[in-house]
Design an enzyme around this catalytic site. Structure first.
Site, PDB file in Angstrom:
ATOM      1  N   LYS A 273      67.799  30.882  68.075  1.00  0.00           N
ATOM      2  CA  LYS A 273      67.595  31.053  69.366  1.00  0.00           C
ATOM      3  C   LYS A 273      69.261  30.940  70.159  1.00  0.00           C
ATOM      4  CE  LYS A 273      66.442  26.958  72.052  1.00  0.00           C
ATOM      5  NZ  LYS A 273      65.571  26.028  72.487  1.00  0.00           N
TER       6      LYS A 273
ATOM      7  N   GLY B  99      60.640  28.601  78.399  1.00  0.00           N
ATOM      8  CA  GLY B  99      61.136  29.696  77.958  1.00  0.00           C
ATOM      9  C   GLY B  99      61.261  29.997  76.278  1.00  0.00           C
TER      10      GLY B  99
END
Ligand code: R5P
Length: 304
Positions: A192, A227
């Site tokens: 990420k 998210g």
């Protein structure tokens, strides 16, 4: 069992009530009023002298108010000579700010730990801190409870054919590995990327490991804007997973999180009740399991 009292701040009264019930007691009376200028004015309406006193406050939105409420309740109680005073913090807001990402920023999690100590709490019970090392920010003992057991029970109920545990970022590998061990299934890690100049924004990149045709189980500590989970779920689907299940300890659900999570390719999402969710933040694929038994056990350990 020794003499004890459990008070609740305003953040998560339903959880406090469940814990009180499990401990065969009722919540202590406290008047949490405010002055016209919004200053909080807690008034403890029980005799706390020589008792072990627990104060439950989830440091969730609006966290600054809840930090202040907890501190002021602590100060009010310690002035009446309790035997011991313990802060029960199911969700520790600010825990994600556990390091200086850039010069000029605070280490906020450490500041919160200091607030709690300054308010004269002698111990802390908390659930799934963002980072285990935060325990070291406190100079008082911390009972760090893991919600993984209650979440594991939920995943077993689904009887997934080919489960694979997914850490949505490198920081969550230890959590995912513990779950993978508990279930004796493989795990993968996602990469990420966060953007320091854009708050609450992330992108999921490559998946390190095999997921095609498998039942992905993403495990995370906090879901804030949603998210991370929505991007991870989409990447996993794009990589050919059969299903996506999500487990998370703390459902912050900030901003557009509910919209994002509802639209994401997620089959089921299970969170705990460390944070009280209002009705408008509930949605069909969301399941909530309670950490009340875990916290009640932790309290019992300190009063027996
Ligand atoms: C980050 O390190 C945490 O473990 C969570 O993945 C993150 O806080 C989730 O935030 P959001 O839901 O805003 O992506």
């Amino acid at each position: 069992m020794k003499d004890f009292l459990l008070f609740s701040g305003s953040s998560n009264v339903p959880l406090a009530q469940k814990i009180a019930k499990l401990l065969h007691t009722t919540l202590g009376n406290v008047d949490l009023s405010r002055f016209a200028d919004s200053e909080i004015r807690p008034w403890i309406q029980e005799d706390v002298r020589d008792k072990t006193v627990f104060v439950l406050e989830s440091l969730a939105y609006p966290m600054d108010e809840h930090v202040m409420e907890l501190s002021l309740m602590g100060d009010a109680i310690r002035r009446s000579a309790p035997k011991n005073m313990i802060a029960v913090i199911p969700y520790m807001g600010y825990a994600r700010q556990d390091k200086q990402h850039r010069v000029g920023e605070p280490v906020s999690a450490r500041v919160i730990a200091k607030f709690i100590e300054v308010s004269k709490f002698k111990e802390v019970i908390t659930v799934d801190l963002h980072n285990d090392a935060i325990v070291g920010f406190f100079q008082i003992p911390v009972s760090h409870v893991s919600a993984l057991d209650v979440l594991t029970v939920e995943i077993k109920k689904l009887s997934l054919a080919r489960p694979v545990i997914v850490s949505p970022d490198v920081g969550g590998v230890k959590r995912a590995r513990n779950l993978a061990y508990a279930l004796d299934v493989p795990m993968v890690v996602m990469e990420k990327k966060r953007f320091l100049d854009r708050h609450d924004t992330s992108e999921s990149f490559q998946i390190i490991g095999e997921v095609r045709g498998m039942d992905a189980v993403i495990v995370d500590d906090v879901i804030s804007t949603g998210g991370t989970i929505a991007n991870s779920a989409q990447s996993l689907k794009d990589a050919g997973t059969k299903s996506v299940t999500v487990l998370a300890s703390h459902a912050v659900f900030a901003g557009e999180a509910v919209k994002k999570l509802s639209a994401a390719p997620i089959d089921t999402l299970t969170v705990t009740d460390t944070i009280r969710l209002p009705k408008e933040k509930l949605f069909p694929k969301l399941h909530i399991v309670s950490v009340a038994p875990l916290i009640a056990d932790a309290i019992q350990m300190l009063i027996k």
